[in-house]
Design an enzyme around this catalytic site. Structure first.
Site, PDB file in Angstrom:
ATOM      1  N   ARG A 257       1.062  -0.854   0.021  1.00 38.98           N
ATOM      2  CA  ARG A 257      -0.059   0.459  -0.276  1.00 38.98           C
ATOM      3  C   ARG A 257       1.374   1.426  -0.031  1.00 38.98           C
ATOM      4  O   ARG A 257       1.928   1.421   1.209  1.00 38.98           O
ATOM      5  CB  ARG A 257      -1.507   0.215   1.138  1.00 38.98           C
ATOM      6  CG  ARG A 257      -1.696   1.734   1.412  1.00 38.98           C
ATOM      7  CD  ARG A 257      -2.875   1.725   2.342  1.00 38.98           C
ATOM      8  NE  ARG A 257      -4.020   0.979   2.266  1.00 38.98           N
ATOM      9  CZ  ARG A 257      -5.026   0.816   2.573  1.00 38.98           C
ATOM     10  NH1 ARG A 257      -4.635   1.537   3.319  1.00 38.98           N
ATOM     11  NH2 ARG A 257      -5.623   0.705   2.296  1.00 38.98           N
TER      12      ARG A 257
ATOM     13  N   HIS B 290      -7.775   0.732  -6.525  1.00 41.99           N
ATOM     14  CA  HIS B 290      -7.625  -0.686  -5.167  1.00 41.99           C
ATOM     15  C   HIS B 290      -8.303  -1.353  -5.384  1.00 41.99           C
ATOM     16  O   HIS B 290      -9.374  -1.661  -4.875  1.00 41.99           O
ATOM     17  CB  HIS B 290      -7.901   0.961  -4.222  1.00 41.99           C
ATOM     18  CG  HIS B 290      -8.104   0.281  -2.275  1.00 41.99           C
ATOM     19  ND1 HIS B 290      -7.913  -0.348  -1.921  1.00 41.99           N
ATOM     20  CD2 HIS B 290      -8.920   0.330  -1.799  1.00 41.99           C
ATOM     21  CE1 HIS B 290      -7.427  -0.820  -1.287  1.00 41.99           C
ATOM     22  NE2 HIS B 290      -8.461   0.209  -0.602  1.00 41.99           N
TER      23      HIS B 290
ATOM     24  N   GLN C  37     -10.800  -3.525  -2.827  1.00 38.13           N
ATOM     25  CA  GLN C  37     -11.945  -2.913  -2.229  1.00 38.13           C
ATOM     26  C   GLN C  37     -12.765  -3.647  -3.580  1.00 38.13           C
ATOM     27  O   GLN C  37     -13.953  -4.055  -3.459  1.00 38.13           O
ATOM     28  CB  GLN C  37     -11.125  -1.404  -1.759  1.00 38.13           C
ATOM     29  CG  GLN C  37     -12.493  -0.497  -1.824  1.00 38.13           C
ATOM     30  CD  GLN C  37     -13.213  -1.056  -0.594  1.00 38.13           C
ATOM     31  OE1 GLN C  37     -12.444  -0.954   0.317  1.00 38.13           O
ATOM     32  NE2 GLN C  37     -14.461  -1.933  -0.081  1.00 38.13           N
TER      33      GLN C  37
ATOM     34  N   ASP D  48     -17.219   8.240  -1.719  1.00 33.70           N
ATOM     35  CA  ASP D  48     -15.327   7.977  -1.101  1.00 33.70           C
ATOM     36  C   ASP D  48     -15.485   9.074  -0.421  1.00 33.70           C
ATOM     37  O   ASP D  48     -15.814   9.975  -0.899  1.00 33.70           O
ATOM     38  CB  ASP D  48     -14.756   7.427  -1.934  1.00 33.70           C
ATOM     39  CG  ASP D  48     -13.135   7.176  -1.298  1.00 33.70           C
ATOM     40  OD1 ASP D  48     -13.100   6.864   0.263  1.00 33.70           O
ATOM     41  OD2 ASP D  48     -12.342   7.077  -2.220  1.00 33.70           O
TER      42      ASP D  48
ATOM     43  N   CYS E 182     -16.028   2.671   0.300  1.00 31.73           N
ATOM     44  CA  CYS E 182     -15.450   1.609   1.146  1.00 31.73           C
ATOM     45  C   CYS E 182     -14.397   1.455   2.551  1.00 31.73           C
ATOM     46  O   CYS E 182     -13.519   0.740   3.125  1.00 31.73           O
ATOM     47  CB  CYS E 182     -13.878   1.811   0.147  1.00 31.73           C
ATOM     48  SG  CYS E 182     -13.440   3.906  -0.073  1.00 31.73           S
TER      49      CYS E 182
ATOM     50  N   ARG F 260     -13.964  -7.915   2.571  1.00 32.00           N
ATOM     51  CA  ARG F 260     -12.147  -7.496   2.322  1.00 32.00           C
ATOM     52  C   ARG F 260     -11.885  -8.063   2.136  1.00 32.00           C
ATOM     53  O   ARG F 260     -10.938  -8.964   1.882  1.00 32.00           O
ATOM     54  CB  ARG F 260     -11.620  -6.310   3.349  1.00 32.00           C
ATOM     55  CG  ARG F 260     -12.563  -5.043   2.187  1.00 32.00           C
ATOM     56  CD  ARG F 260     -11.909  -4.420   1.284  1.00 32.00           C
ATOM     57  NE  ARG F 260     -11.005  -4.556   0.590  1.00 32.00           N
ATOM     58  CZ  ARG F 260      -9.814  -3.733   0.672  1.00 32.00           C
ATOM     59  NH1 ARG F 260     -10.050  -2.474   2.037  1.00 32.00           N
ATOM     60  NH2 ARG F 260      -8.568  -3.839   0.792  1.00 32.00           N
TER      61      ARG F 260
HETATM   62  N1  NVA Z   1      -9.479   7.452  -1.471  1.00 28.64           N
HETATM   63  C1  NVA Z   1      -9.620   6.574  -0.166  1.00 28.64           C
HETATM   64  C2  NVA Z   1      -9.994   5.201   0.011  1.00 28.64           C
HETATM   65  C3  NVA Z   1      -9.302   5.315   1.195  1.00 28.64           C
HETATM   66  C4  NVA Z   1      -9.851   3.308   1.532  1.00 28.64           C
HETATM   67  C5  NVA Z   1      -7.989   7.230   0.334  1.00 28.64           C
HETATM   68  O1  NVA Z   1      -7.541   7.117  -1.134  1.00 28.64           O
HETATM   69  O2  NVA Z   1      -7.153   7.656   0.758  1.00 28.64           O
HETATM   70  N1   CP Z   2     -11.051   0.945   2.438  1.00 30.37           N
HETATM   71  C1   CP Z   2     -10.244   0.671   2.962  1.00 30.37           C
HETATM   72  O1   CP Z   2      -9.100  -0.094   1.815  1.00 30.37           O
HETATM   73  O2   CP Z   2      -9.782   0.560   4.119  1.00 30.37           O
HETATM   74  P1   CP Z   2      -8.288   0.754   4.852  1.00 30.37           P
HETATM   75  O3   CP Z   2      -7.872   2.028   4.344  1.00 30.37           O
HETATM   76  O4   CP Z   2      -8.790   0.807   6.416  1.00 30.37           O
HETATM   77  O5   CP Z   2      -7.669  -0.633   5.006  1.00 30.37           O
END
Ligand code: NVA
Ligand code: CP
Length: 334
Positions: free
Chosen positions: A107, A134, A137, A230, A271, A316
């Site tokens: 990540r 992602h 997800q 989101d 998400c 997930r």
């Molecule tokens: N768009 C958000 C998704 C989190 C799961 C981010 O990147 O912070």
């Molecule tokens: N939806 C998601 O990826 O959550 P986290 O950032 O908690 O992993």
């Protein structure tokens, strides 16, 4: 032999419709086994490195619990603890970790970093979120939709808000690949990148689905089976953009009026994490500064019977388990 064995899982663009559907099917089977208390160790003795250059609750926990259920060990590298990119190149990290682990979750920031890690690693690399995509997800979201509606093809899916980042991009790919009609409802400047739209239009035409981009809430919500949003400012973005996002995206907040324009049995999806109340530090600070009580979704919708957000979160784990099992298991499970 499984077409997934030894492969990276970096973005849904790399996989065919059949492959995506087969991963969802495997996740359904693994979920049913877990619910029925049937244990298995499909990846007994294997180990995964979990690199997180951004924070996480769901993704980290999903990888750790799924790995344990599969008989695997995990090592977590936190945003602070990892040397990656700071004192050691991505290429060197990839080769170090490949010598010790059977798979690497990543990540981080740009998708290019995940792709570079995969280029140098000789074990599967799984994308646990980048700025652009992602994909794990989306598997969870598709599984949730399939559970809810029985099938995916022909569903009408509406994404409200900033569709230029990881969630908008990957949902567009996932929907186009599985025959779901995908609509972005936002001001034009928040539509996804044109090149990605063109690529997705090709998938959508093969799967008989439509891609629509509109600033009109009324037009977008007509016939909608699922309404997704989101947070308006993602991890890694500067806090200064909040003001502009609030200005531009407030008309696209998912509230009861918006849900009333969708189908009667439409679901609300997110998400997570979400700023639907004042119970988070960031949400509270932003709301106080701009005189709001909730942001991308109202608490009413978030807590309503239409909301399937916690099932998505659970899914997930089942879908990430499917990705790890498909790419690592010695058995022909997919
Ligand atoms: N768009 C958000 C998704 C989190 C799961 C981010 O990147 O912070
Ligand atoms: N939806 C998601 O990826 O959550 P986290 O950032 O908690 O992993």
């Amino acid at each position: 032999m499984s077409t997934f064995k030894g492969k990276d899982f970096l973005k849904l663009l790399d996989f065919s419709t059949d492959e995506i559907l087969s991963l969802i099917l495997l996740a359904e089977k693994l979920k049913a086994m877990k619910k029925n208390g049937i244990t298995h160790k499909l990846c007994e003795g294997k180990n995964a490195a979990l690199i997180f250059e951004k924070t996480s609750t769901r993704t980290r926990c999903s990888f750790e619990v799924a790995a344990r259920d599969l008989g695997m060990g995990t090592t977590y590298l936190s945003p602070e603890a990892s040397q990656i990119g700071k004192k050691e190149s991505i290429a060197d990290t990839a080769r170090v970790l490949s010598g010790m682990f059977d798979g690497i979750e990543y990540r981080g920031f740009g998708q290019a970093r995940a792709e570079e890690l995969a280029k140098y690693a000789w074990v599967p690399v799984w994308n646990g979120l980048t700025n652009e995509f992602h994909p794990t997800q989306i598997l969870a979201d598709l599984l949730t939709l399939k559970e809810q509606f029985g099938s995916l093809n022909g569903l009408n899916f509406v994404y409200m808000g900033d569709a230029r980042f990881n969630m908008g991009n990957s949902l567009m790919v996932g929907c186009a690949k599985t025959g779901i009609n995908f609509t972005v409802c936002a001001p034009e400047k928040y539509f996804p990148d044109k090149k990605l739209i063109d690529t997705c239009r090709e998938f959508a035409s093969v799967n008989n689905s439509a891609l629509t981009f509109t600033p009109s809430v009324d037009a977008a919500l007509k016939g909608a089976n699922a309404v997704y949003t989101d947070i308006w400012v993602s991890m890694g973005e500067p806090t200064e953009v909040w003001s502009e996002r609030l200005n531009d995206l407030s008309p696209y907040q998912v509230n009861a009026d918006v849900m009333a324009k969708a189908e009667k049995d439409a679901v609300f999806m997110h998400c997570l994490p979400s700023y639907h109340d004042l119970n988070t530090e960031v949400g509270k600070a932003v709301c106080e500064k701009f005189g709001r009580t909730e942001l991308e979704v109202t608490d009413e919708v978030f807590e309503s019977g239409a909301s399937v957000v916690f099932r998505e979160a659970e899914n997930r784990m089942h879908t990430i388990k499917a990705v790890m099992a498909a790419t690592l298991s010695e058995d022909d499970i997919i």
